[in-house]
Design a protein around this motif. Structure first.
Motif, PDB file in Angstrom:
ATOM      1  N   GLU A   3      46.394 -36.740 -61.422  1.00  0.00           N
ATOM      2  CA  GLU A   3      44.693 -37.263 -62.219  1.00  0.00           C
ATOM      3  C   GLU A   3      44.064 -38.150 -61.860  1.00  0.00           C
ATOM      4  O   GLU A   3      44.541 -38.886 -61.642  1.00  0.00           O
TER       5      GLU A   3
ATOM      6  N   GLU B 173      40.145 -34.568 -60.471  1.00  0.00           N
ATOM      7  CA  GLU B 173      39.518 -33.211 -61.116  1.00  0.00           C
ATOM      8  C   GLU B 173      38.167 -32.334 -61.020  1.00  0.00           C
ATOM      9  O   GLU B 173      38.150 -31.930 -61.221  1.00  0.00           O
TER      10      GLU B 173
ATOM     11  N   ARG C 188      39.143 -30.572 -58.012  1.00  0.00           N
ATOM     12  CA  ARG C 188      39.508 -29.760 -57.718  1.00  0.00           C
ATOM     13  C   ARG C 188      38.949 -27.806 -58.449  1.00  0.00           C
ATOM     14  O   ARG C 188      39.269 -27.266 -58.211  1.00  0.00           O
TER      15      ARG C 188
END
Length: 303
Positions: free
Chosen positions: A165, A170, A173
C-alpha cells in the motif's frame, strides 16, 4: 491479466547459479539472490524498496518518500521509519561473497538514490520488450512484434507490487495496468493482421471475461469470431454485452461496437480484409503509438 494466460517466467539469461539480485515487481514483490528468496522485512520497508525501484538512478527526498508511502496522513515517526528501513535494505541488498555487485542506496543533498548495479528487474525487462514490440509493429515487422509482445505478456504475473500500500504505488499500479492492457490490445490486433484469427479467440475470450467493460477487446473478439466462421457466436457475444451494459450502466454499447455489429448482420465481405481492422475504430490507429517511455527510470507519470 493473471492466471492461465500469464505463466510464470524467469528472467532472460537467469539460471539461478549466480549471486546476482533479481527483483520481481509484477505480482507480489519478490527479491532473489540466485535461487534464494530474500526476506524483505515489514510492509513499509518492502513498499520503500518498491518506490525506489520505480525511480532507479533518481534522487528521492524524504518528503517525497513520505508522500509516496503515506500521503498527507503520515505518522510522526515517518522519517525515522524511513531511515530505519533504508538501513535494513542496505544490509539486505549489499554485495556478497558470491561476486554479485549488489545494490547501492546512497544519500545526497537531494535525497536517497538507488543504483541497482547488475541486478535484474522484471518491470524493466517488460518495458524493454513491450517498447521493442510496439516499435516493430510500427515498422511493419508484425511477426517480430508479436513475439516480443508475447514475451512481455507472460512476464506480467499480476498487478504491480500486489498487496503493498501507498499512494504512489496505487497510482503506479493503475498506470502500469492500463499500459499493459493497451499493449495487449495491440498484441491481439497483430494476430488478426496475420490472419491467425483462431489463435486470437481464446486469448480474447479471456480478456473480455476479465475486463468486460473494455470494449476494444470485445470488438476484436467479435471480428476474430466472424473471421473464424463463427459469425453467429460473434452476434451472441454482442447481444450478451449489450444486455450487460444496459442493465448495469443504463447505456448502449459504444459506437465502434454498434457499427461492427451492423456490419456483421450484413455479412460485410470487407470484414475479411485485413485492413478492415482499422475501419471502425479510430483507437486502432492510436494503438500503434505507445505512451512515451522514460528509459532511465521506467516510471509512470506519478513517480
Amino acid at each position: 491479466m493473471s492466471g492461465v494466460l500469464l505463466r510464470e517466467r524467469g528472467f532472460k539469461g537467469g539460471d539461478g547459479s549466480t549471486s546476482r539480485l533479481r527483483f520481481r515487481l509484477l505480482g507480489p514483490l519478490q527479491t532473489n539472490r540466485g535461487t534464494k528468496a530474500l526476506e524483505l522485512g515489514p510492509p513499509k520497508q518492502r513498499a520503500l524498496l518498491a518506490v525506489l525501484l520505480l525511480r532507479p538512478g533518481l534522487e528521492t527526498g524524504v518528503d517525497q518518500l513520505i508522500e509516496a508511502l503515506w500521503g498527507e496522513d503520515y505518522p510522526a515517526y515517518a522519517k525515522n521509519l524511513i531511515q530505519k528501513s533504508v538501513s535494513g535494505l542496505r544490509g539486505l541488498l549489499s554485495a556478497d561473497e558470491g561476486g554479485g555487485r549488489g545494490v547501492f542506496l546512497e544519500w545526497s543533498s537531494g535525497g536517497y538514490r538507488m543504483d541497482i548495479g547488475d541486478s535484474e528487474v522484471d518491470l524493466y525487462e517488460y518495458e524493454r520488450l513491450a517498447a521493442a514490440g510496439i516499435a516493430a509493429a510500427r515498422k511493419g515487422e508484425i511477426l517480430r512484434a508479436v513475439g516480443l509482445l508475447e514475451e512481455a505478456r507472460v512476464m506480467s504475473t499480476g498487478p504491480l507490487v500486489e498487496g503493498l500500500e501507498g499512494p504512489m504505488l496505487e497510482r503506479e499500479r493503475l498506470y502500469r495496468q492500463e499500459r499493459f492492457l493497451a499493449d495487449m490490445e495491440v498484441r491481439a490486433e497483430l494476430e488478426l493482421e496475420l490472419g491467425r484469427h483462431r489463435n486470437a479467440v481464446p486469448y480474447l475470450y479471456y480478456a473480455v471475461d476479465k475486463y468486460p467493460l473494455r470494449e476494444r477487446f470485445l470488438w476484436l473478439l467479435m471480428l476474430a469470431l466472424y473471421r473464424s466462421d463463427r459469425g453467429n457466436e460473434a452476434l451472441t457475444v454482442y447481444s450478451d454485452q449489450r444486455a450487460r451494459v444496459v442493465q448495469e450502466l443504463g447505456v448502449e454499447p459504444g459506437s465502434a461496437l454498434r457499427a461492427l455489429h451492423a456490419r456483421l448482420l450484413l455479412q460485410d465481405p470487407q470484414l475479411m480484409v485485413m485492413s478492415a481492422l482499422r475501419q471502425d475504430s479510430g483507437a486502432a490507429e492510436d494503438a500503434f503509438v505507445p505512451t512515451p517511455r522514460l528509459p532511465l527510470a521506467r516510471r509512470g507519470p506519478f513517480g
